[in-house]
Design a protein around this motif. Sequence first.
Motif, PDB file in Angstrom:
ATOM      1  N   PRO A  56      -9.483 -11.242   7.435  1.00  0.00           N
ATOM      2  CA  PRO A  56     -10.103  -9.979   7.854  1.00  0.00           C
ATOM      3  C   PRO A  56     -11.236 -10.162   8.863  1.00  0.00           C
ATOM      4  O   PRO A  56     -11.419  -9.330   9.749  1.00  0.00           O
ATOM      5  CB  PRO A  56     -10.620  -9.392   6.546  1.00  0.00           C
ATOM      6  N   PRO A  80     -11.075  -7.625   2.489  1.00  0.00           N
ATOM      7  CA  PRO A  80     -11.119  -6.746   3.671  1.00  0.00           C
ATOM      8  C   PRO A  80     -11.843  -5.446   3.330  1.00  0.00           C
ATOM      9  O   PRO A  80     -11.803  -4.971   2.195  1.00  0.00           O
ATOM     10  CB  PRO A  80      -9.638  -6.484   3.968  1.00  0.00           C
ATOM     11  N   ILE A  85      -8.760  -1.656   6.814  1.00  0.00           N
ATOM     12  CA  ILE A  85      -7.401  -1.305   6.359  1.00  0.00           C
ATOM     13  C   ILE A  85      -6.942  -0.023   7.050  1.00  0.00           C
ATOM     14  O   ILE A  85      -5.828   0.045   7.571  1.00  0.00           O
ATOM     15  CB  ILE A  85      -7.373  -1.117   4.824  1.00  0.00           C
ATOM     16  N   ASN A  95      -2.940  -6.963   0.955  1.00  0.00           N
ATOM     17  CA  ASN A  95      -4.127  -7.751   0.640  1.00  0.00           C
ATOM     18  C   ASN A  95      -3.682  -8.849  -0.319  1.00  0.00           C
ATOM     19  O   ASN A  95      -3.191  -8.580  -1.408  1.00  0.00           O
ATOM     20  CB  ASN A  95      -5.203  -6.883  -0.011  1.00  0.00           C
ATOM     21  N   TYR A  97      -4.728 -12.131  -2.579  1.00  0.00           N
ATOM     22  CA  TYR A  97      -5.933 -12.603  -3.253  1.00  0.00           C
ATOM     23  C   TYR A  97      -5.632 -13.822  -4.110  1.00  0.00           C
ATOM     24  O   TYR A  97      -4.579 -13.915  -4.711  1.00  0.00           O
ATOM     25  CB  TYR A  97      -6.490 -11.494  -4.147  1.00  0.00           C
ATOM     26  N   CYS A 111      -0.877  -1.717   0.755  1.00  0.00           N
ATOM     27  CA  CYS A 111      -1.598  -0.495   1.090  1.00  0.00           C
ATOM     28  C   CYS A 111      -0.631   0.678   1.196  1.00  0.00           C
ATOM     29  O   CYS A 111       0.332   0.623   1.959  1.00  0.00           O
ATOM     30  CB  CYS A 111      -2.338  -0.685   2.414  1.00  0.00           C
ATOM     31  N   VAL A 120     -10.914  -1.944  -1.485  1.00  0.00           N
ATOM     32  CA  VAL A 120      -9.552  -2.463  -1.385  1.00  0.00           C
ATOM     33  C   VAL A 120      -9.263  -3.265  -2.651  1.00  0.00           C
ATOM     34  O   VAL A 120      -9.953  -4.248  -2.935  1.00  0.00           O
ATOM     35  CB  VAL A 120      -9.387  -3.351  -0.139  1.00  0.00           C
TER      36      VAL A 120
END
Length: 138
Positions: A56, A80, A85, A95, A97, A111, A120
């Motif tokens: 990001p 982010p 986004i 996203n 993680y 998203c 987010v």
Amino acid sequence: VVQFASFGFDASASELVMAFGSGAALHLPADELRQASNKLSDYLRSEAITHATLPPALLQGSQKLEGLESQVLILAGELPKAELIRSLAPASIINAYGPTEATVCAATWSCPDGFDGAIVPIGRPIANTRVYLLDDHG
């Protein structure tokens, strides 16, 4: 698929598997393209890249990645911001993680169209993975 991560970084494994596991081409941009989002945007468009995993920070506060509406952008390496986004729409945003916990990824969030949240989410665990959210007391 663009190979953005260096080969010494764990994220490069997911880029390799994403490309070769689906029969896609893997594109290796020059180092100077990786440093500037406006040059990277031109490269992604000129090479018809459809999938990219990017940090990001590279995209935050920069010009919008224009002309990449059919692109799948996987954001990884840090949280982010919701504004980022929204600025990347209508591209499909994921996203990713958890590299510290599970080497490349532990959870993902896709998203939804029209996202208007303030935070987010980290998403749901990937297949064969469990995520434990702990408080200060473990």
